[in-house]
Design a protein around this motif. Structure first.
Motif, PDB file in Angstrom:
ATOM      1  N   ILE A  46       0.814  -1.213   0.000  1.00  0.00           N
ATOM      2  CA  ILE A  46       0.000   0.000   0.000  1.00  0.00           C
ATOM      3  C   ILE A  46       0.852   1.270   0.000  1.00  0.00           C
ATOM      4  O   ILE A  46       0.488   2.263  -0.631  1.00  0.00           O
ATOM      5  CB  ILE A  46      -1.034   0.004   1.165  1.00  0.00           C
ATOM      6  N   ASP A  47       1.990   1.260   0.681  1.00  0.00           N
ATOM      7  CA  ASP A  47       2.832   2.459   0.710  1.00  0.00           C
ATOM      8  C   ASP A  47       3.446   2.746  -0.661  1.00  0.00           C
ATOM      9  O   ASP A  47       3.465   3.887  -1.116  1.00  0.00           O
ATOM     10  CB  ASP A  47       3.916   2.342   1.776  1.00  0.00           C
ATOM     11  N   ALA A  48       3.950   1.704  -1.323  1.00  0.00           N
ATOM     12  CA  ALA A  48       4.506   1.871  -2.671  1.00  0.00           C
ATOM     13  C   ALA A  48       3.401   2.275  -3.643  1.00  0.00           C
ATOM     14  O   ALA A  48       3.615   3.108  -4.525  1.00  0.00           O
ATOM     15  CB  ALA A  48       5.192   0.588  -3.120  1.00  0.00           C
ATOM     16  N   PHE A  49       2.219   1.693  -3.478  1.00  0.00           N
ATOM     17  CA  PHE A  49       1.064   2.020  -4.313  1.00  0.00           C
ATOM     18  C   PHE A  49       0.710   3.498  -4.148  1.00  0.00           C
ATOM     19  O   PHE A  49       0.607   4.244  -5.133  1.00  0.00           O
ATOM     20  CB  PHE A  49      -0.107   1.118  -3.899  1.00  0.00           C
ATOM     21  N   ALA A  50       0.580   3.952  -2.919  1.00  0.00           N
ATOM     22  CA  ALA A  50       0.203   5.340  -2.642  1.00  0.00           C
ATOM     23  C   ALA A  50       1.271   6.325  -3.105  1.00  0.00           C
ATOM     24  O   ALA A  50       0.946   7.458  -3.469  1.00  0.00           O
ATOM     25  CB  ALA A  50      -0.081   5.520  -1.155  1.00  0.00           C
ATOM     26  N   ALA A  51       2.526   5.899  -3.130  1.00  0.00           N
ATOM     27  CA  ALA A  51       3.618   6.780  -3.561  1.00  0.00           C
ATOM     28  C   ALA A  51       3.479   7.208  -5.014  1.00  0.00           C
ATOM     29  O   ALA A  51       4.080   8.192  -5.438  1.00  0.00           O
ATOM     30  CB  ALA A  51       4.959   6.085  -3.344  1.00  0.00           C
ATOM     31  N   CYS A  52       2.670   6.506  -5.773  1.00  0.00           N
ATOM     32  CA  CYS A  52       2.475   6.831  -7.194  1.00  0.00           C
ATOM     33  C   CYS A  52       1.391   7.883  -7.410  1.00  0.00           C
ATOM     34  O   CYS A  52       1.175   8.312  -8.540  1.00  0.00           O
ATOM     35  CB  CYS A  52       2.128   5.561  -7.972  1.00  0.00           C
ATOM     36  N   TYR A  53       0.722   8.296  -6.348  1.00  0.00           N
ATOM     37  CA  TYR A  53      -0.406   9.212  -6.460  1.00  0.00           C
ATOM     38  C   TYR A  53      -0.079  10.577  -5.874  1.00  0.00           C
ATOM     39  O   TYR A  53       0.660  10.688  -4.895  1.00  0.00           O
ATOM     40  CB  TYR A  53      -1.624   8.633  -5.731  1.00  0.00           C
ATOM     41  N   GLU A 126      -4.811   9.972 -15.200  1.00  0.00           N
ATOM     42  CA  GLU A 126      -4.162  11.197 -15.657  1.00  0.00           C
ATOM     43  C   GLU A 126      -2.913  11.397 -14.815  1.00  0.00           C
ATOM     44  O   GLU A 126      -2.996  11.505 -13.586  1.00  0.00           O
ATOM     45  CB  GLU A 126      -5.089  12.406 -15.508  1.00  0.00           C
ATOM     46  N   VAL A 127      -1.768  11.431 -15.468  1.00  0.00           N
ATOM     47  CA  VAL A 127      -0.482  11.547 -14.778  1.00  0.00           C
ATOM     48  C   VAL A 127       0.125  12.909 -15.095  1.00  0.00           C
ATOM     49  O   VAL A 127       0.245  13.291 -16.257  1.00  0.00           O
ATOM     50  CB  VAL A 127       0.483  10.420 -15.222  1.00  0.00           C
ATOM     51  N   ARG A 128       0.489  13.624 -14.039  1.00  0.00           N
ATOM     52  CA  ARG A 128       1.141  14.928 -14.177  1.00  0.00           C
ATOM     53  C   ARG A 128       2.313  14.980 -13.208  1.00  0.00           C
ATOM     54  O   ARG A 128       2.190  14.556 -12.053  1.00  0.00           O
ATOM     55  CB  ARG A 128       0.180  16.076 -13.837  1.00  0.00           C
ATOM     56  N   GLN A 129       3.446  15.473 -13.668  1.00  0.00           N
ATOM     57  CA  GLN A 129       4.645  15.640 -12.828  1.00  0.00           C
ATOM     58  C   GLN A 129       5.003  14.350 -12.084  1.00  0.00           C
ATOM     59  O   GLN A 129       5.373  14.377 -10.917  1.00  0.00           O
ATOM     60  CB  GLN A 129       4.464  16.813 -11.868  1.00  0.00           C
ATOM     61  N   GLY A 130       4.868  13.218 -12.780  1.00  0.00           N
ATOM     62  CA  GLY A 130       5.300  11.942 -12.217  1.00  0.00           C
ATOM     63  C   GLY A 130       4.370  11.323 -11.196  1.00  0.00           C
ATOM     64  O   GLY A 130       4.730  10.346 -10.540  1.00  0.00           O
ATOM     65  N   LYS A 131       3.171  11.866 -11.037  1.00  0.00           N
ATOM     66  CA  LYS A 131       2.201  11.332 -10.073  1.00  0.00           C
ATOM     67  C   LYS A 131       0.838  11.191 -10.736  1.00  0.00           C
ATOM     68  O   LYS A 131       0.477  11.984 -11.609  1.00  0.00           O
ATOM     69  CB  LYS A 131       2.050  12.257  -8.856  1.00  0.00           C
ATOM     70  N   ILE A 132       0.076  10.219 -10.294  1.00  0.00           N
ATOM     71  CA  ILE A 132      -1.290  10.061 -10.785  1.00  0.00           C
ATOM     72  C   ILE A 132      -2.147  11.098 -10.076  1.00  0.00           C
ATOM     73  O   ILE A 132      -2.254  11.100  -8.847  1.00  0.00           O
ATOM     74  CB  ILE A 132      -1.810   8.634 -10.530  1.00  0.00           C
TER      75      ILE A 132
END
Length: 141
Positions: A46-53, A126-132
């Motif tokens: 979950i932490d790695a998952f959330a790091a993408c947002y 939608e991905v902007r500046q490396g984050k979803i």
């Protein structure tokens, strides 16, 4: 396919999800960011998952069956179930389309109990500046 391309694909497939998700926020390629979150989801991290947002992420179920998810705290609460599901639970990408910052995945859920089938869904990222930044789940047919 060249040997170097094959080797890159093998190395990517063998990387732990946490290492893949570390690229979130640093990678500018929307496909890399979305793929990193898929890998983290499938690893039930979950932490790695959330790091993408993004901190202010917005996730909307367009069918209206589920309330919108706003922000990282709500995302972590909603996806906390990942820590409890069997290891076999995951999503497979059936097809992916990309247009600029938008990635559309046709996903299939695998590893559900017998009789639950393999549901499919579309996810629009939608991905902007490396984050979803935003995600939409259109209604299933």
């Amino acid at each position: 396919m060249s040997l170097s391309k094959k080797l890159s694909m093998v190395l990517l497939a063998c990387m732990p999800a946490t290492l893949l998700a570390q690229g979130c926020g640093k990678a500018s390629d929307p496909v890399q960011v979305v793929q990193a979150q898929v890998e983290a989801y499938n690893a039930h991290d979950i932490d790695a998952f959330a790091a993408c947002y993004a901190d202010d992420v917005s996730i909307v179920d367009l069918s209206g069956k589920h309330p919108p998810i706003q922000g990282i705290a709500a995302l972590k609460t909603t996806y906390a179930f990942l820590a409890k599901v069997p290891k076999a639970y995951r999503v497979a990408i059936v097809q992916r389309s990309v247009s600029g910052p938008v990635v559309v995945d046709h996903e299939r859920v695998l590893g559900l109990p017998a009789g639950k089938g393999q549901p499919e869904a579309f996810a629009v990222y939608e991905v902007r500046q490396g984050k979803i930044q935003r995600v939409w789940f259109p209604p299933a047919q």
